[in-house]
Motif scaffolding. Structure first.
Motif, PDB file in Angstrom:
ATOM      1  N   ARG A  95      -0.991  -0.427  -8.811  1.00 24.38           N
ATOM      2  CA  ARG A  95      -0.509  -0.788 -10.154  1.00 24.38           C
ATOM      3  C   ARG A  95      -1.049  -2.141 -10.594  1.00 24.38           C
ATOM      4  O   ARG A  95      -1.458  -2.331 -11.743  1.00 24.38           O
ATOM      5  N   GLU A  96      -1.027  -3.094  -9.673  1.00 24.98           N
ATOM      6  CA  GLU A  96      -1.481  -4.444 -10.013  1.00 24.98           C
ATOM      7  C   GLU A  96      -2.967  -4.468 -10.341  1.00 24.98           C
ATOM      8  O   GLU A  96      -3.399  -5.093 -11.322  1.00 24.98           O
ATOM      9  N   LEU A  97      -3.771  -3.774  -9.553  1.00 18.19           N
ATOM     10  CA  LEU A  97      -5.216  -3.780  -9.765  1.00 18.19           C
ATOM     11  C   LEU A  97      -5.615  -2.980 -11.002  1.00 18.19           C
ATOM     12  O   LEU A  97      -6.550  -3.340 -11.716  1.00 18.19           O
ATOM     13  N   GLY A  98      -4.881  -1.842 -11.232  1.00 19.07           N
ATOM     14  CA  GLY A  98      -5.252  -0.972 -12.329  1.00 19.07           C
ATOM     15  C   GLY A  98      -4.805  -1.476 -13.671  1.00 19.07           C
ATOM     16  O   GLY A  98      -5.259  -0.991 -14.715  1.00 19.07           O
ATOM     17  N   ARG A 104       2.377   6.125  -7.366  1.00 18.14           N
ATOM     18  CA  ARG A 104       1.745   4.833  -7.531  1.00 18.14           C
ATOM     19  C   ARG A 104       2.365   3.789  -6.593  1.00 18.14           C
ATOM     20  O   ARG A 104       3.567   3.812  -6.316  1.00 18.14           O
ATOM     21  N   THR A 105       1.527   2.887  -6.125  1.00 13.23           N
ATOM     22  CA  THR A 105       1.946   1.874  -5.163  1.00 13.23           C
ATOM     23  C   THR A 105       1.752   0.484  -5.767  1.00 13.23           C
ATOM     24  O   THR A 105       1.013   0.309  -6.739  1.00 13.23           O
ATOM     25  N   PRO A 106       2.412  -0.542  -5.214  1.00 18.06           N
ATOM     26  CA  PRO A 106       2.363  -1.873  -5.841  1.00 18.06           C
ATOM     27  C   PRO A 106       0.964  -2.406  -6.073  1.00 18.06           C
ATOM     28  O   PRO A 106       0.644  -2.882  -7.165  1.00 18.06           O
ATOM     29  N   LEU A 107       0.096  -2.344  -5.069  1.00 21.79           N
ATOM     30  CA  LEU A 107      -1.243  -2.913  -5.240  1.00 21.79           C
ATOM     31  C   LEU A 107      -2.052  -2.109  -6.248  1.00 21.79           C
ATOM     32  O   LEU A 107      -2.778  -2.677  -7.077  1.00 21.79           O
ATOM     33  N   GLY A 167      -6.853  -2.349  -0.612  1.00 21.34           N
ATOM     34  CA  GLY A 167      -6.627  -1.214  -1.498  1.00 21.34           C
ATOM     35  C   GLY A 167      -7.519  -1.287  -2.722  1.00 21.34           C
ATOM     36  O   GLY A 167      -8.184  -2.308  -2.969  1.00 21.34           O
ATOM     37  N   TRP A 168      -7.540  -0.202  -3.495  1.00 17.83           N
ATOM     38  CA  TRP A 168      -8.394  -0.152  -4.677  1.00 17.83           C
ATOM     39  C   TRP A 168      -7.686   0.599  -5.806  1.00 17.83           C
ATOM     40  O   TRP A 168      -6.661   1.247  -5.594  1.00 17.83           O
ATOM     41  N   ALA A 169      -8.253   0.504  -6.994  1.00 18.81           N
ATOM     42  CA  ALA A 169      -7.726   1.216  -8.155  1.00 18.81           C
ATOM     43  C   ALA A 169      -8.868   1.429  -9.139  1.00 18.81           C
ATOM     44  O   ALA A 169      -9.912   0.764  -9.069  1.00 18.81           O
ATOM     45  N   GLN A 170      -8.652   2.347 -10.066  1.00 15.88           N
ATOM     46  CA  GLN A 170      -9.607   2.559 -11.159  1.00 15.88           C
ATOM     47  C   GLN A 170      -8.985   2.060 -12.448  1.00 15.88           C
ATOM     48  O   GLN A 170      -7.863   2.439 -12.796  1.00 15.88           O
ATOM     49  N   LEU A 206       0.790  -1.238   0.000  1.00 15.04           N
ATOM     50  CA  LEU A 206       0.000   0.000   0.000  1.00 15.04           C
ATOM     51  C   LEU A 206       0.818   1.281   0.000  1.00 15.04           C
ATOM     52  O   LEU A 206       0.243   2.369  -0.152  1.00 15.04           O
ATOM     53  N   PHE A 207       2.134   1.191   0.181  1.00 12.96           N
ATOM     54  CA  PHE A 207       2.982   2.381   0.224  1.00 12.96           C
ATOM     55  C   PHE A 207       4.000   2.342  -0.907  1.00 12.96           C
ATOM     56  O   PHE A 207       4.441   1.260  -1.326  1.00 12.96           O
ATOM     57  N   ASP A 208       4.404   3.532  -1.384  1.00 15.57           N
ATOM     58  CA  ASP A 208       5.528   3.568  -2.313  1.00 15.57           C
ATOM     59  C   ASP A 208       6.823   3.663  -1.511  1.00 15.57           C
ATOM     60  O   ASP A 208       6.813   3.684  -0.272  1.00 15.57           O
ATOM     61  N   ARG A 209       7.942   3.749  -2.198  1.00 16.29           N
ATOM     62  CA  ARG A 209       9.235   3.719  -1.512  1.00 16.29           C
ATOM     63  C   ARG A 209       9.529   4.979  -0.725  1.00 16.29           C
ATOM     64  O   ARG A 209      10.427   5.010   0.119  1.00 16.29           O
ATOM     65  N   SER A 210       8.775   6.041  -0.982  1.00 13.16           N
ATOM     66  CA  SER A 210       8.981   7.302  -0.265  1.00 13.16           C
ATOM     67  C   SER A 210       8.044   7.460   0.925  1.00 13.16           C
ATOM     68  O   SER A 210       8.043   8.505   1.585  1.00 13.16           O
TER      69      SER A 210
END
Length: 393
Positions: free
Chosen positions: A390-393, A385-388, A337-340, A317-321
């Motif tokens: 990106r994966e969902l979107g 953008r965060t891993p989840l 988490g969610w994405a469009q 749910l978090f990016d590297r920053s």
């Protein structure tokens, strides 16, 4: 503050969050002004976050864009400006003087000094020249009402002057006076971001002269801001307060003393609430779900978040920053988490299934459809953008 401190557990903190962050269904607001006042500040680094955060908390989300634009650009009840941690936020306009005095002035002095040092190193004009240019630019901005940097350069051509930044370094670059100067003036509280050049998701803004505000005492302003935030987000630890404000620990402690904050016991150790806020709070009237955007002020409100977000969820749910992405909430906890997607569909995934049964999934699905409904044809991609996501979107 006394030797005996009341214990406030994670469950009660989640109940406070549901009510004060306007997330439980019965606590949703009629307009964005109420939301900003309740939350103190909305993250504005990603322009879409402001609208998505408002939409998640409005009783009628179909009015999100129109009402937020009205508050920001017609009524000027809300203003987008630099605030804590050198970050862009949206604040109630009445809070601008407090934010400027409590957090902006110290950062502004460093920003201006850095700009002058970099210009001198590049052989660019001196401070007197820069002062002349900025006064001319501010006068032009006052005449225009709102303008882009390019438009201001039509009135004051010296804004187009460029200088080399960090010559000889691996990160050497070319800076334009207008870009750097407007940033400094923004941190100094003299200009604010106006209407975007495109839609409400655009990150390119016009500039406007900042609304007038009184010059306040720094310590008094810090006490005022910390008191406002603690009333909305308390209890919080000293580490939370230092992180959210970006102040030195001595400033945080001075402000806590000034407002007569009360010490309580949290799972993380000692925390604080404003005077009179020590008593238990009523539980939310109903179970609730929410889909909050990346950088939402609730998700980013505390440095220590284990009481509402399991550490195991952070990598997804978090990016590297350290920026949090879009989150799914159930009864005060982040559960996924969610994405469009490109076709507008809102997709979500539960990562922490504890306590998430059929009722929760049905409520989350309702919120996903609610979000899709008011977004319509608009497509939103988080700036960070965060891993989840990106994966969902």
């Amino acid at each position: 503050m006394g030797d005996e401190r009341r214990y406030i557990g994670a469950g009660e903190r989640r109940d406070r969050l549901a009510a004060r962050q306007r997330l439980a269904g019965s606590r949703r607001a009629a307009g964005p002004e109420e939301i900003a006042d309740s939350l103190v500040a909305l993250h504005g680094t990603d322009p879409a976050t402001v609208y998505l955060a408002v939409g998640a908390r409005l009783a009628d989300p179909g009015r999100t864009v129109a009402e937020t634009e009205r508050a920001l650009y017609a009524d000027r009840a809300l203003v987008r400006m630099h605030g804590m941690r050198h970050t862009v936020f949206v604040f109630p306009t009445g809070l601008t003087a407090v934010v400027h005095a409590s957090t902006g002035m110290a950062v502004a002095a460093k920003e201006r000094a850095a700009l002058l040092k970099q210009m001198a190193a590049a052989g660019a004009p001196d401070a007197a020249w820069l002062k002349e240019v900025e006064e001319s630019a501010l006068a032009a901005l006052g005449r225009r009402g709102q303008a882009t940097a390019a438009e201001l350069a039509e009135d004051e051509p010296r804004l187009r002057q460029q200088f080399v930044y960090a010559a000889g370094k691996s990160y050497e670059g070319m800076h334009t006076v207008s870009t750097r100067l407007l940033k400094v003036l923004g941190v100094e509280g003299r200009v604010v971001r106006g209407r975007p050049l495109g839609s409400w998701t655009s990150s390119q803004f016009r500039w406007a002269v900042a609304p007038p505000h009184a010059e306040l005492d720094v310590a008094e302003a810090q006490a005022s801001l910390l008191g406002r935030w603690l009333a909305a987000c308390g209890p919080a630890t000293e580490a939370d307060l230092k992180w959210w404000t970006g102040w030195r620990v001595t400033e945080v402690r001075r402000a806590l003393t000034a407002i007569g904050a009360r010490a309580v016991t949290l799972d993380e150790g000692m925390g604080y609430v404003v005077a009179g806020d020590e008593e238990p709070v009523a539980c939310p009237a109903e179970p609730w779900a929410a889909l909050l955007p990346a950088l939402d002020p609730t998700a980013m409100g505390w440095q220590q978040r284990d009481w509402f977000l399991s550490p195991e969820l952070r990598p997804a749910l978090f990016d590297r920053s350290g920026n949090i992405g879009p989150t799914v909430w159930w009864n005060g906890r982040v559960v996924g988490g969610w994405a469009q997607r490109s076709d507008g569909e809102i997709v979500w995934r539960v990562l922490d299934a504890e306590g998430v049964g059929g009722e929760a999934e049905a409520a989350i699905a309702v919120e996903a459809e609610r979000l899709r409904g008011w977004l319509g044809d608009t497509r939103v991609t988080p700036r960070f953008r965060t891993p989840l996501e990106r994966e969902l979107g």
